[in-house]
Design a protein around this motif. Structure first.
Motif, PDB file in Angstrom:
ATOM      1  N   ASN A  12     -11.590  15.525  14.592  1.00  0.00           N
ATOM      2  CA  ASN A  12     -12.273  14.290  14.157  1.00  0.00           C
ATOM      3  C   ASN A  12     -11.521  12.981  14.383  1.00  0.00           C
ATOM      4  O   ASN A  12     -11.689  12.041  13.623  1.00  0.00           O
ATOM      5  CB  ASN A  12     -12.632  14.394  12.664  1.00  0.00           C
ATOM      6  CG  ASN A  12     -14.129  14.515  12.478  1.00  0.00           C
ATOM      7  OD1 ASN A  12     -14.839  14.941  13.375  1.00  0.00           O
ATOM      8  ND2 ASN A  12     -14.617  14.123  11.325  1.00  0.00           N
ATOM      9  N   VAL A  13     -10.705  12.927  15.436  1.00  0.00           N
ATOM     10  CA  VAL A  13     -10.025  11.654  15.735  1.00  0.00           C
ATOM     11  C   VAL A  13     -10.737  10.901  16.861  1.00  0.00           C
ATOM     12  O   VAL A  13     -10.374   9.769  17.181  1.00  0.00           O
ATOM     13  CB  VAL A  13      -8.527  11.868  16.103  1.00  0.00           C
ATOM     14  CG1 VAL A  13      -7.734  12.299  14.897  1.00  0.00           C
ATOM     15  CG2 VAL A  13      -8.364  12.838  17.262  1.00  0.00           C
ATOM     16  N   GLY A  14     -11.758  11.540  17.485  1.00  0.00           N
ATOM     17  CA  GLY A  14     -12.538  10.847  18.520  1.00  0.00           C
ATOM     18  C   GLY A  14     -12.236  11.289  19.937  1.00  0.00           C
ATOM     19  O   GLY A  14     -12.444  10.531  20.887  1.00  0.00           O
ATOM     20  N   LYS A  15     -11.754  12.522  20.104  1.00  0.00           N
ATOM     21  CA  LYS A  15     -11.391  13.013  21.443  1.00  0.00           C
ATOM     22  C   LYS A  15     -12.613  13.074  22.372  1.00  0.00           C
ATOM     23  O   LYS A  15     -12.542  12.650  23.527  1.00  0.00           O
ATOM     24  CB  LYS A  15     -10.740  14.406  21.336  1.00  0.00           C
ATOM     25  CG  LYS A  15      -9.423  14.402  20.575  1.00  0.00           C
ATOM     26  CD  LYS A  15      -8.780  15.763  20.504  1.00  0.00           C
ATOM     27  CE  LYS A  15      -9.558  16.778  19.715  1.00  0.00           C
ATOM     28  NZ  LYS A  15      -9.730  16.416  18.296  1.00  0.00           N
ATOM     29  N   SER A  16     -13.724  13.604  21.864  1.00  0.00           N
ATOM     30  CA  SER A  16     -14.933  13.728  22.695  1.00  0.00           C
ATOM     31  C   SER A  16     -15.525  12.361  23.043  1.00  0.00           C
ATOM     32  O   SER A  16     -16.080  12.185  24.128  1.00  0.00           O
ATOM     33  CB  SER A  16     -15.988  14.586  21.986  1.00  0.00           C
ATOM     34  OG  SER A  16     -15.524  15.917  21.871  1.00  0.00           O
ATOM     35  N   THR A  17     -15.379  11.387  22.125  1.00  0.00           N
ATOM     36  CA  THR A  17     -15.862  10.025  22.403  1.00  0.00           C
ATOM     37  C   THR A  17     -15.070   9.421  23.561  1.00  0.00           C
ATOM     38  O   THR A  17     -15.645   8.801  24.466  1.00  0.00           O
ATOM     39  CB  THR A  17     -15.729   9.135  21.149  1.00  0.00           C
ATOM     40  OG1 THR A  17     -16.277   9.826  20.027  1.00  0.00           O
ATOM     41  CG2 THR A  17     -16.455   7.814  21.321  1.00  0.00           C
ATOM     42  N   LEU A  18     -13.733   9.613  23.542  1.00  0.00           N
ATOM     43  CA  LEU A  18     -12.902   9.101  24.640  1.00  0.00           C
ATOM     44  C   LEU A  18     -13.223   9.844  25.944  1.00  0.00           C
ATOM     45  O   LEU A  18     -13.304   9.222  27.008  1.00  0.00           O
ATOM     46  CB  LEU A  18     -11.415   9.251  24.302  1.00  0.00           C
ATOM     47  CG  LEU A  18     -10.450   8.727  25.386  1.00  0.00           C
ATOM     48  CD1 LEU A  18     -10.620   7.213  25.590  1.00  0.00           C
ATOM     49  CD2 LEU A  18      -9.000   9.043  25.047  1.00  0.00           C
ATOM     50  N   PHE A  19     -13.422  11.148  25.847  1.00  0.00           N
ATOM     51  CA  PHE A  19     -13.793  11.962  27.020  1.00  0.00           C
ATOM     52  C   PHE A  19     -15.055  11.388  27.669  1.00  0.00           C
ATOM     53  O   PHE A  19     -15.104  11.137  28.874  1.00  0.00           O
ATOM     54  CB  PHE A  19     -14.011  13.411  26.575  1.00  0.00           C
ATOM     55  CG  PHE A  19     -14.511  14.333  27.653  1.00  0.00           C
ATOM     56  CD1 PHE A  19     -13.634  14.922  28.558  1.00  0.00           C
ATOM     57  CD2 PHE A  19     -15.864  14.634  27.764  1.00  0.00           C
ATOM     58  CE1 PHE A  19     -14.089  15.782  29.542  1.00  0.00           C
ATOM     59  CE2 PHE A  19     -16.332  15.500  28.737  1.00  0.00           C
ATOM     60  CZ  PHE A  19     -15.437  16.072  29.634  1.00  0.00           C
ATOM     61  N   ASN A  20     -16.098  11.164  26.861  1.00  0.00           N
ATOM     62  CA  ASN A  20     -17.356  10.599  27.375  1.00  0.00           C
ATOM     63  C   ASN A  20     -17.147   9.210  27.969  1.00  0.00           C
ATOM     64  O   ASN A  20     -17.758   8.855  28.971  1.00  0.00           O
ATOM     65  CB  ASN A  20     -18.409  10.533  26.262  1.00  0.00           C
ATOM     66  CG  ASN A  20     -18.924  11.904  25.865  1.00  0.00           C
ATOM     67  OD1 ASN A  20     -18.758  12.879  26.594  1.00  0.00           O
ATOM     68  ND2 ASN A  20     -19.559  11.996  24.713  1.00  0.00           N
ATOM     69  N   ARG A  21     -16.267   8.418  27.341  1.00  0.00           N
ATOM     70  CA  ARG A  21     -15.965   7.060  27.828  1.00  0.00           C
ATOM     71  C   ARG A  21     -15.309   7.139  29.210  1.00  0.00           C
ATOM     72  O   ARG A  21     -15.662   6.386  30.118  1.00  0.00           O
ATOM     73  CB  ARG A  21     -15.037   6.379  26.812  1.00  0.00           C
ATOM     74  CG  ARG A  21     -14.372   5.093  27.246  1.00  0.00           C
ATOM     75  CD  ARG A  21     -15.282   3.901  27.338  1.00  0.00           C
ATOM     76  NE  ARG A  21     -16.093   3.687  26.160  1.00  0.00           N
ATOM     77  CZ  ARG A  21     -17.094   2.798  26.102  1.00  0.00           C
ATOM     78  NH1 ARG A  21     -17.402   2.081  27.169  1.00  0.00           N
ATOM     79  NH2 ARG A  21     -17.798   2.644  25.008  1.00  0.00           N
ATOM     80  N   LEU A  22     -14.354   8.064  29.389  1.00  0.00           N
ATOM     81  CA  LEU A  22     -13.618   8.155  30.660  1.00  0.00           C
ATOM     82  C   LEU A  22     -14.488   8.667  31.799  1.00  0.00           C
ATOM     83  O   LEU A  22     -14.381   8.202  32.930  1.00  0.00           O
ATOM     84  CB  LEU A  22     -12.376   9.051  30.504  1.00  0.00           C
ATOM     85  CG  LEU A  22     -11.288   8.556  29.536  1.00  0.00           C
ATOM     86  CD1 LEU A  22     -10.100   9.491  29.550  1.00  0.00           C
ATOM     87  CD2 LEU A  22     -10.849   7.138  29.869  1.00  0.00           C
ATOM     88  N   ILE A  23     -15.356   9.659  31.504  1.00  0.00           N
ATOM     89  CA  ILE A  23     -16.185  10.220  32.587  1.00  0.00           C
ATOM     90  C   ILE A  23     -17.499   9.440  32.750  1.00  0.00           C
ATOM     91  O   ILE A  23     -18.281   9.720  33.656  1.00  0.00           O
ATOM     92  CB  ILE A  23     -16.477  11.722  32.376  1.00  0.00           C
ATOM     93  CG1 ILE A  23     -17.360  11.953  31.150  1.00  0.00           C
ATOM     94  CG2 ILE A  23     -15.186  12.526  32.285  1.00  0.00           C
ATOM     95  CD1 ILE A  23     -17.932  13.341  31.068  1.00  0.00           C
ATOM     96  N   GLU A  24     -17.717   8.482  31.838  1.00  0.00           N
ATOM     97  CA  GLU A  24     -18.908   7.610  31.877  1.00  0.00           C
ATOM     98  C   GLU A  24     -20.216   8.387  31.776  1.00  0.00           C
ATOM     99  O   GLU A  24     -21.211   8.055  32.403  1.00  0.00           O
ATOM    100  CB  GLU A  24     -18.890   6.738  33.136  1.00  0.00           C
ATOM    101  CG  GLU A  24     -17.691   5.794  33.172  1.00  0.00           C
ATOM    102  CD  GLU A  24     -17.642   4.947  34.431  1.00  0.00           C
ATOM    103  OE1 GLU A  24     -18.671   4.370  34.780  1.00  0.00           O
ATOM    104  OE2 GLU A  24     -16.568   4.877  35.040  1.00  0.00           O
ATOM    105  N   LYS A  25     -20.198   9.459  30.977  1.00  0.00           N
ATOM    106  CA  LYS A  25     -21.415  10.239  30.690  1.00  0.00           C
ATOM    107  C   LYS A  25     -21.328  10.727  29.257  1.00  0.00           C
ATOM    108  O   LYS A  25     -20.229  10.950  28.751  1.00  0.00           O
ATOM    109  CB  LYS A  25     -21.494  11.494  31.586  1.00  0.00           C
ATOM    110  CG  LYS A  25     -21.778  11.231  33.037  1.00  0.00           C
ATOM    111  CD  LYS A  25     -21.791  12.561  33.787  1.00  0.00           C
ATOM    112  CE  LYS A  25     -21.886  12.353  35.283  1.00  0.00           C
ATOM    113  NZ  LYS A  25     -21.697  13.601  36.015  1.00  0.00           N
ATOM    114  N   ARG A  26     -22.497  10.942  28.625  1.00  0.00           N
ATOM    115  CA  ARG A  26     -22.491  11.554  27.280  1.00  0.00           C
ATOM    116  C   ARG A  26     -22.544  13.069  27.457  1.00  0.00           C
ATOM    117  O   ARG A  26     -23.563  13.706  27.219  1.00  0.00           O
ATOM    118  CB  ARG A  26     -23.677  11.054  26.460  1.00  0.00           C
ATOM    119  CG  ARG A  26     -23.497   9.633  25.975  1.00  0.00           C
ATOM    120  CD  ARG A  26     -24.703   9.168  25.186  1.00  0.00           C
ATOM    121  NE  ARG A  26     -24.856   9.914  23.945  1.00  0.00           N
ATOM    122  CZ  ARG A  26     -24.241   9.629  22.814  1.00  0.00           C
ATOM    123  NH1 ARG A  26     -23.397   8.622  22.753  1.00  0.00           N
ATOM    124  NH2 ARG A  26     -24.462  10.336  21.735  1.00  0.00           N
TER     125      ARG A  26
END
Length: 358
Positions: A12-26
């Motif tokens: 719950n620190v936001g790893k998946s949010t950063l992942f989506n931000r870097l690959i530019e997809k949800r």
């Protein structure tokens, strides 16, 4: 996959949010509930002309009784082994926790470059709060907001300095095979059996796989991408938000694929929900094959396979041209023949018939 960035940290620190931000997809599912991400999740990103692979991982926890936590820990350790650069993510709003300190000890044993990323630094106050993480003794702290993207540019400028030159997107132009079906038919077990290692977490519990997991695979001199997906149930039975998004990701994987392998449980046979998914693949003009798994659990008589196949073909009606193969993932029976058949379907889809022959 030479340049690999692994995003790690407690839940719950936001790893998946950063992942989506870097690959530019949800692509990765995000939720306030901890433990949403379970398997290693790969995507591709580009910064200042440099392409790299990003790995999203589950939250690292120790001393938990949850049966998934030890498996998630194992997946995180595998990601650390693969990585070129590690992004150690912490929460600037929650502050430094004992779990962060424990995980920092794990990372100190790694000889990989580690960047300490303080997420949720949305305000000036939270950026100042992030300085608390210098206490970990892991060098510079990079305050970012994965949700808005602020601070990620400075972080990526530092990360790409560790990369080899000139890597292209390794997914471009490679055939994609999606593994689909209802929950608990053996999709993740099939992928793990093909790879000979635990790429995805397998349990008896339905809904273990949540995201669609891409894996590069090479067989018979051909490269292709296998996508393990979450089990698709009837809409009326989907109660949780997380499962709803899992199903959406599975349907997206179907749309992105060239060939769909539909796995059905030999003990349950071809059900209405299977037909719905097959018709969806037909609508999107995908290559289709049916893989009857758990064939080792069926009592055999004379012509059992032929009778079973005939029953499936009757249900398929006009779709009776769809190839059917009987397998046992546990016993590794005919699993490579299933992949051979999928490659054959891909080749057939791409073959051009000259007018004279027609």
């Amino acid at each position: 996959m030479a340049n690999i960035v692994a995003i790690v940290g407690r839940p719950n620190v936001g790893k998946s949010t950063l992942f989506n931000r870097l690959i530019e997809k949800r692509k990765a599912i995000m939720d306030d509930e901890s433990g949403v991400t379970r398997d290693r999740h790969y995507g591709y990103a580009e910064w200042t002309g440099k392409h790299f692979t990003v790995i999203d991982t589950g939250g690292y926890v120790t001393g938990s009784e949850d049966k998934f936590e030890s498996e998630i820990r194992h997946q995180v350790e595998l990601a650390l082994d693969e990585a070129t650069v590690v992004l150690f993510m912490v929460d600037s709003f929650a502050g430094l926790t004992d779990l962060d300190k424990d995980f920092a000890k794990v990372l100190r044993t790694s000889n990989k470059p580690v960047y300490l990323v303080a997420n949720k630094a949305d305000t000036t106050e939270r950026i100042h709060m992030a300085s608390e993480f210098y206490a970990l003794g892991m060098g510079e702290v990079y305050p970012v907001s994965s949700a808005s993207g602020s601070g990620t540019g400075e972080l990526l400028d530092m990360v790409v300095k560790n990369f080899d030159e000139g890597e292209e997107n390794p997914e471009e132009g490679i055939p994609r095979i999606a593994i689909l079906g209802r929950p608990n038919v053996g999709k993740s077990s099939f992928l793990n059996a093909l790879l000979g290692k635990e790429r995805t977490i397998v349990t008896d519990e339905a809904g273990t796989t949540r995201d669609s997991i891409n894996t590069h695979y090479k067989l018979y001199g051909k490269d292709f991408i296998l996508t393990d997906t979450a089990g698709i149930r009837k809409k009326s039975k989907v109660k949780e938000d997380i499962e709803f998004y899992s199903v959406l990701r599975s349907i997206q994987a179907l749309q992105d694929s060239d060939v769909c392998i539909f796995i059905i449980d030999a003990e349950r046979g071809l059900e209405a929900q299977d037909m719905s998914i097959i018709n969806l693949a037909l609508k999107y003009r995908k290559g289709i094959m049916i893989m009857v798994n758990k064939w080792d659990l069926i009592e055999k008589e004379n012509n059992t396979a032929e009778k079973y196949k005939k029953a499936i073909l009757q249900k398929l009606g006009q779709l009776d041209y769809i190839p059917i193969i009987f397998t046992s993932v546990v016993k590794k029976q005919r699993i490579f023949q299933a992949i051979e058949k999928a490659i054959e379907i891909y080749d057939n889809r791409n073959s051009k018939i000259p007018t004279s022959k027609l």
